[in-house]
Design an enzyme around this catalytic site. Structure first.
Site, PDB file in Angstrom:
ATOM      1  N   ASN A  10       0.772  -1.386   0.115  1.00 14.49           N
ATOM      2  CA  ASN A  10      -0.067   0.033  -0.095  1.00 14.49           C
ATOM      3  C   ASN A  10       0.898   1.075   0.021  1.00 14.49           C
ATOM      4  O   ASN A  10       1.367   1.688   1.044  1.00 14.49           O
ATOM      5  CB  ASN A  10      -1.196   0.024   1.290  1.00 14.49           C
ATOM      6  CG  ASN A  10      -1.617   1.122   1.367  1.00 14.49           C
ATOM      7  OD1 ASN A  10      -1.846   2.197   0.433  1.00 14.49           O
ATOM      8  ND2 ASN A  10      -2.422   1.389   2.473  1.00 14.49           N
ATOM      9  N   LYS A  12       0.009   4.155   0.066  1.00 13.68           N
ATOM     10  CA  LYS A  12      -0.629   5.371   0.294  1.00 13.68           C
ATOM     11  C   LYS A  12      -0.518   6.552  -0.654  1.00 13.68           C
ATOM     12  O   LYS A  12      -0.469   6.518  -1.886  1.00 13.68           O
ATOM     13  CB  LYS A  12      -0.248   5.521   1.579  1.00 13.68           C
ATOM     14  CG  LYS A  12      -0.399   4.488   2.581  1.00 13.68           C
ATOM     15  CD  LYS A  12      -0.041   4.591   3.917  1.00 13.68           C
ATOM     16  CE  LYS A  12      -0.444   3.151   4.873  1.00 13.68           C
ATOM     17  NZ  LYS A  12      -0.188   3.216   6.240  1.00 13.68           N
ATOM     18  N   HIS A  96      -9.494   0.837   5.004  1.00 13.97           N
ATOM     19  CA  HIS A  96      -8.263   0.850   5.913  1.00 13.97           C
ATOM     20  C   HIS A  96      -8.388   2.064   6.782  1.00 13.97           C
ATOM     21  O   HIS A  96      -9.458   2.684   6.755  1.00 13.97           O
ATOM     22  CB  HIS A  96      -6.983   1.717   4.796  1.00 13.97           C
ATOM     23  CG  HIS A  96      -5.778   1.497   5.442  1.00 13.97           C
ATOM     24  ND1 HIS A  96      -5.598   2.527   6.444  1.00 13.97           N
ATOM     25  CD2 HIS A  96      -4.772   0.705   5.127  1.00 13.97           C
ATOM     26  CE1 HIS A  96      -4.148   2.310   6.600  1.00 13.97           C
ATOM     27  NE2 HIS A  96      -3.767   1.060   6.238  1.00 13.97           N
ATOM     28  N   GLU A  98      -6.866   4.235   8.189  1.00 14.97           N
ATOM     29  CA  GLU A  98      -6.865   5.758   7.685  1.00 14.97           C
ATOM     30  C   GLU A  98      -7.964   6.312   6.985  1.00 14.97           C
ATOM     31  O   GLU A  98      -8.464   7.429   7.033  1.00 14.97           O
ATOM     32  CB  GLU A  98      -5.503   5.962   6.792  1.00 14.97           C
ATOM     33  CG  GLU A  98      -4.358   5.751   7.616  1.00 14.97           C
ATOM     34  CD  GLU A  98      -3.067   5.367   6.897  1.00 14.97           C
ATOM     35  OE1 GLU A  98      -2.021   4.934   7.482  1.00 14.97           O
ATOM     36  OE2 GLU A  98      -3.127   5.168   5.402  1.00 14.97           O
ATOM     37  N   GLU A 166      -4.741  -4.928  10.635  1.00 14.49           N
ATOM     38  CA  GLU A 166      -3.941  -3.881  10.940  1.00 14.49           C
ATOM     39  C   GLU A 166      -4.138  -3.283  12.158  1.00 14.49           C
ATOM     40  O   GLU A 166      -5.029  -2.476  12.419  1.00 14.49           O
ATOM     41  CB  GLU A 166      -3.913  -2.843   9.898  1.00 14.49           C
ATOM     42  CG  GLU A 166      -3.369  -3.384   8.446  1.00 14.49           C
ATOM     43  CD  GLU A 166      -2.891  -2.214   7.491  1.00 14.49           C
ATOM     44  OE1 GLU A 166      -1.924  -2.217   7.418  1.00 14.49           O
ATOM     45  OE2 GLU A 166      -3.924  -1.276   7.286  1.00 14.49           O
ATOM     46  N   GLY A 172       2.871   2.419  10.976  1.00 11.24           N
ATOM     47  CA  GLY A 172       3.841   3.321  10.669  1.00 11.24           C
ATOM     48  C   GLY A 172       4.486   3.769  11.975  1.00 11.24           C
ATOM     49  O   GLY A 172       5.150   4.843  12.067  1.00 11.24           O
ATOM     50  N   SER A 210       3.597  -2.091  10.453  1.00 10.17           N
ATOM     51  CA  SER A 210       5.066  -1.943  10.816  1.00 10.17           C
ATOM     52  C   SER A 210       5.715  -3.247  10.147  1.00 10.17           C
ATOM     53  O   SER A 210       6.650  -3.810  11.033  1.00 10.17           O
ATOM     54  CB  SER A 210       5.346  -1.482  12.093  1.00 10.17           C
ATOM     55  OG  SER A 210       4.979  -0.120  12.362  1.00 10.17           O
TER      56      SER A 210
END
Length: 247
Positions: A10, A12, A96, A98, A166, A172, A210
């Site tokens: 991904n 992003k 996701h 986000e 996730e 991250g 991560s």
């Protein structure tokens, strides 16, 4: 793993056209059809066609990062699942964390997006995961289980569905859950899927959060982990390939 593991990148909102096409070209040249893993890359929407051109003829698949619930219409700035399919995508990420946080996407919306993806012939990668506060409160399995129940359409199978776990707090940050924590959540997801499809054993459940070369071997060896959804490490050819070759 009983299924061919999927390694999904991904990107992003990262890279420009030159860097994205160079990365795609390097991956296309490095991944063989007989690889032990399947690979898909999900670039930003403006670069899908350019990346598709670089991947043409290679076993590396193309995916979108999101799709709208509708096939067409007055939805300025959005991208539909049929448009992604028209560009050569075979996968699309939906739900996701986000997107859930930045755009207020609910489980109901995520489910509708997954259904739209299937209607267009795409395989949805449905993302689920808990926040740090939810983990600290001991509600991880409840939260993730409910997301699977409400976000994943009924009746899909191993060929038409991928689920990605996730933990939001690990994305991250460089932090990852323990191997035992990952095993517990993935086993729970598998059990919840069993109530939604008789083919639950064949549905690939990816771990994300991560993932990097230094922990990929350990994470990909966990029971019910059928691949990885990789963020930052998917932007570097050597790192992404090292993760994929850890299966």
């Amino acid at each position: 793993m009983t299924t061919r593991p999927l390694i999904a990148g991904n990107w992003k909102m990262n890279l420009d056209r030159a860097a994205g096409t160079a990365l795609a070209r390097e991956l296309a040249g490095a991944v063989a059809s007989a690889s032990a893993f399947e690979m898909v890359v999900c670039p930003p929407a403006p670069y899908l066609l350019a990346v598709a051109d670089e991947l043409a003829g290679s076993p590396v698949a193309l995916g979108g990062q999101d799709c709208h619930t509708a096939a067409s219409g007055a939805h300025t700035g959005d991208v539909s699942a049929p448009m992604l399919s028209d560009l050569g995508c075979t996968y699309v990420i939906v739900g996701h964390s986000e997107r859930r946080a930045d755009h207020g996407e609910t489980d109901t919306i995520v489910r509708a997006k997954a259904e739209a993806a299937r209607a267009a012939g795409l395989v949805p990668i449905v993302c689920v995961g808990e926040t740090e506060a939810q983990r600290d409160a001991g509600t991880t399995l409840d939260i993730v289980g409910r997301q699977v129940v409400d976000s994943v359409p009924d009746g899909l199978d191993g060929a038409t569905l991928v689920v990605a776990y996730e933990p939001v707090w690990a994305i991250g940050t460089g932090r990852t859950p323990t191997v035992d924590d990952v095993a517990a959540v993935h086993a729970h997801i598998r059990g919840v899927l069993a109530a939604k499809t008789p083919d639950a054993a064949a549905v690939r459940i990816l771990y994300g959060g991560s993932v990097k070369p230094s922990n990929a071997v350990e994470l990909l060896a966990v029971a019910n982990v059928d691949g990885a959804l990789v963020g930052g490490a998917s932007l570097k050819t050597a790192d992404f390939l090292a993760i994929a070759r850890s299966v």
